[in-house]
Write a protein that holds these residues in place. Structure first.
Motif, PDB file in Angstrom:
ATOM      1  N   UNK A 151      37.637 -23.986  51.633  1.00  0.00           N
ATOM      2  CA  UNK A 151      37.019 -24.795  52.682  1.00  0.00           C
ATOM      3  C   UNK A 151      37.655 -26.176  52.749  1.00  0.00           C
ATOM      4  N   UNK A 152      38.121 -26.686  51.623  1.00  0.00           N
ATOM      5  CA  UNK A 152      38.733 -28.018  51.585  1.00  0.00           C
ATOM      6  C   UNK A 152      40.187 -28.013  52.047  1.00  0.00           C
ATOM      7  N   UNK A 153      40.838 -26.868  51.997  1.00  0.00           N
ATOM      8  CA  UNK A 153      42.262 -26.761  52.329  1.00  0.00           C
ATOM      9  C   UNK A 153      42.450 -26.831  53.850  1.00  0.00           C
ATOM     10  N   UNK A 154      43.062 -27.898  54.325  1.00  0.00           N
ATOM     11  CA  UNK A 154      43.249 -28.083  55.774  1.00  0.00           C
ATOM     12  C   UNK A 154      44.177 -27.035  56.381  1.00  0.00           C
ATOM     13  N   UNK A 155      45.030 -26.427  55.570  1.00  0.00           N
ATOM     14  CA  UNK A 155      45.944 -25.408  56.078  1.00  0.00           C
ATOM     15  C   UNK A 155      45.234 -24.078  56.316  1.00  0.00           C
ATOM     16  N   UNK A 156      44.081 -23.896  55.699  1.00  0.00           N
ATOM     17  CA  UNK A 156      43.319 -22.652  55.836  1.00  0.00           C
ATOM     18  C   UNK A 156      42.377 -22.761  57.030  1.00  0.00           C
ATOM     19  N   UNK A 157      42.526 -21.860  57.983  1.00  0.00           N
ATOM     20  CA  UNK A 157      41.731 -21.910  59.219  1.00  0.00           C
ATOM     21  C   UNK A 157      40.570 -20.913  59.212  1.00  0.00           C
ATOM     22  N   UNK A 158      40.544 -20.026  58.244  1.00  0.00           N
ATOM     23  CA  UNK A 158      39.464 -19.057  58.147  1.00  0.00           C
ATOM     24  C   UNK A 158      39.438 -18.448  56.757  1.00  0.00           C
ATOM     25  N   UNK A 159      38.289 -17.918  56.367  1.00  0.00           N
ATOM     26  CA  UNK A 159      38.124 -17.309  55.049  1.00  0.00           C
ATOM     27  C   UNK A 159      37.585 -15.899  55.240  1.00  0.00           C
ATOM     28  N   UNK A 160      38.313 -14.927  54.712  1.00  0.00           N
ATOM     29  CA  UNK A 160      37.912 -13.527  54.830  1.00  0.00           C
ATOM     30  C   UNK A 160      37.655 -12.985  53.429  1.00  0.00           C
ATOM     31  N   UNK A 161      36.509 -12.389  53.219  1.00  0.00           N
ATOM     32  CA  UNK A 161      36.170 -11.843  51.908  1.00  0.00           C
ATOM     33  C   UNK A 161      36.822 -10.475  51.722  1.00  0.00           C
ATOM     34  N   UNK A 162      37.358 -10.261  50.526  1.00  0.00           N
ATOM     35  CA  UNK A 162      38.028  -8.996  50.230  1.00  0.00           C
ATOM     36  C   UNK A 162      37.031  -7.853  50.130  1.00  0.00           C
ATOM     37  N   UNK A 163      35.858  -8.144  49.579  1.00  0.00           N
ATOM     38  CA  UNK A 163      34.839  -7.113  49.412  1.00  0.00           C
ATOM     39  C   UNK A 163      33.533  -7.725  48.970  1.00  0.00           C
ATOM     40  N   UNK A 164      32.560  -6.866  48.752  1.00  0.00           N
ATOM     41  CA  UNK A 164      31.243  -7.321  48.321  1.00  0.00           C
ATOM     42  C   UNK A 164      30.984  -6.921  46.890  1.00  0.00           C
ATOM     43  N   UNK A 165      29.907  -6.171  46.669  1.00  0.00           N
ATOM     44  CA  UNK A 165      29.553  -5.755  45.322  1.00  0.00           C
ATOM     45  C   UNK A 165      28.342  -6.505  44.825  1.00  0.00           C
ATOM     46  N   UNK A 166      28.569  -7.453  43.934  1.00  0.00           N
ATOM     47  CA  UNK A 166      27.470  -8.251  43.400  1.00  0.00           C
ATOM     48  C   UNK A 166      27.988  -9.607  42.944  1.00  0.00           C
ATOM     49  N   UNK A 167      27.198 -10.652  43.128  1.00  0.00           N
ATOM     50  CA  UNK A 167      27.511 -11.929  42.498  1.00  0.00           C
ATOM     51  C   UNK A 167      27.387 -13.173  43.340  1.00  0.00           C
ATOM     52  N   UNK A 168      27.281 -13.054  44.672  1.00  0.00           N
ATOM     53  CA  UNK A 168      27.297 -14.291  45.458  1.00  0.00           C
ATOM     54  C   UNK A 168      26.047 -15.131  45.242  1.00  0.00           C
ATOM     55  N   UNK A 169      24.920 -14.496  44.988  1.00  0.00           N
ATOM     56  CA  UNK A 169      23.690 -15.270  44.766  1.00  0.00           C
ATOM     57  C   UNK A 169      23.798 -16.140  43.521  1.00  0.00           C
ATOM     58  N   UNK A 170      24.649 -15.740  42.573  1.00  0.00           N
ATOM     59  CA  UNK A 170      24.813 -16.509  41.335  1.00  0.00           C
ATOM     60  C   UNK A 170      25.442 -17.872  41.572  1.00  0.00           C
ATOM     61  N   UNK A 171      26.207 -18.009  42.666  1.00  0.00           N
ATOM     62  CA  UNK A 171      26.886 -19.288  42.903  1.00  0.00           C
ATOM     63  C   UNK A 171      26.242 -20.109  44.015  1.00  0.00           C
ATOM     64  N   UNK A 172      25.256 -19.537  44.709  1.00  0.00           N
ATOM     65  CA  UNK A 172      24.711 -20.188  45.906  1.00  0.00           C
ATOM     66  C   UNK A 172      24.151 -21.578  45.620  1.00  0.00           C
ATOM     67  N   UNK A 173      23.443 -21.736  44.508  1.00  0.00           N
ATOM     68  CA  UNK A 173      22.813 -23.025  44.223  1.00  0.00           C
ATOM     69  C   UNK A 173      23.810 -24.076  43.764  1.00  0.00           C
TER      70      UNK A 173
END
Length: 306
Positions: free
Chosen positions: A70-92
């Protein structure tokens, strides 16, 4: 306030990260070729190929990839490779000001639902619920319609989902307008009681899931119903519930479970959408203004980009 990310154009760079589980490497290789075929360059997250149990790196590593992209000005979009489990662990631990001050396309589904909800409710950014590079696009024989759904990132266009795309059934009659929110039912139910609890009030709620027995779907829908989340919504869109079949002889059917809670909620509702763990899988912008009409069996969602 709703924020829409800028559209992509040929030659742009997108980031590929795995904020949940490690992706299948062969599938991801084919998925990255698809990114190139779209005319895009890509930058890989540092922990993309890391395997830490069922996680693609520890929480700090996956969080660092998210912040960095998100901080990288050269990156215009972010695409996730896959799901599974774990995003809730980093949300806070996410710095939502980083996202708010650097809005860009964010695309994924399944376990990524928790991030969709958290990001939208903390920043107002429209994000995209759609097929991912390893778990969908990179599979052999991936559906062309699923691939074509990425075109909404290049040219602003309203999604007009009708019976031309799949068989749609009316569950509760009526029409509704509101922002499209939701995603994977398991992740929506796991948000309850957290700072990122799904806000359905006045919104059109999308639900989908995979590999959950009807009794598990019953438990999760009952939780949302008792919490008032189904009743507070303006309308409900039922996506694909792939392989949600009973493993025991004595069971309600999936249809009986879904129909029970949707009709209890009493909000305009349609089911049969190819949104979720299915092929084809139609990508949709979450947080964008939407409208639904059960008589016409249609869902309109405005463009998620500017």
């Amino acid at each position: 306030m709703t924020m829409k990310p800028n559209r992509l154009k040929k030659g742009d760079t997108v980031a590929v990260i795995a904020p949940a589980s490690p992706p299948n490497k062969e599938n991801l290789k084919r998925g990255l070729k698809f990114v190139e075929d779209l005319g895009l360059n890509y930058k890989l997250g540092k922990s993309l190929y890391t395997e830490y149990g069922y996680l693609a790196g520890n929480d700090e590593e996956r969080l660092a990839d998210l912040h960095e992209m998100f901080l990288d000005d050269d990156v215009k979009g972010i695409i996730c490779a896959g799901g599974g489990y774990g995003t809730a662990r980093i949300a806070s631990a996410i710095d939502y000001d980083v996202i708010k001050n650097n809005p860009k396309i964010f695309w994924g589904y399944s376990d990524i639902t928790f991030l969709h909800t958290a990001i939208r409710q903390q920043t107002g950014l429209v994000t995209f619920h759609g097929p991912m590079l390893a778990s969908d696009i990179g599979k052999e024989g991936a559906n062309q319609i699923s691939k074509d759904t990425f075109q909404q990132l290049f040219t602003p266009a309203e999604l007009n989902y009708s019976t031309e795309l799949s068989q749609i059934e009316e569950l509760v009659p009526g029409s509704a307008e509101g922002s499209l929110v939701g995603g994977n039912l398991s992740l929506l139910s796991s948000s309850m009681g957290t700072p990122f609890e799904i806000d359905t009030e006045g919104n059109i709620l999308l639900i989908e899931d995979i590999n959950e027995e009807p009794r598990a779907v019953d438990r999760m829908l009952n939780q949302l119903y008792m919490a008032g989340k189904l009743q507070e919504s303006a309308g409900i869109i039922v996506g694909d519930f792939n392989n949600c079949v009973p493993e025991r002889e004595l069971s309600l059917t999936l249809e009986e479970v879904i129909d029970h809670y949707i009709k209890l909620a009493g909000k305009p509702a349609l089911k049969g959408f190819k949104i979720g763990h299915c092929s084809p899988h139609i990508g949709v912008p979450l947080g964008a203004a939407a409208s639904m009409n059960t008589k016409e069996k249609t869902l309109f969602v405005e463009s998620g980009i500017k």
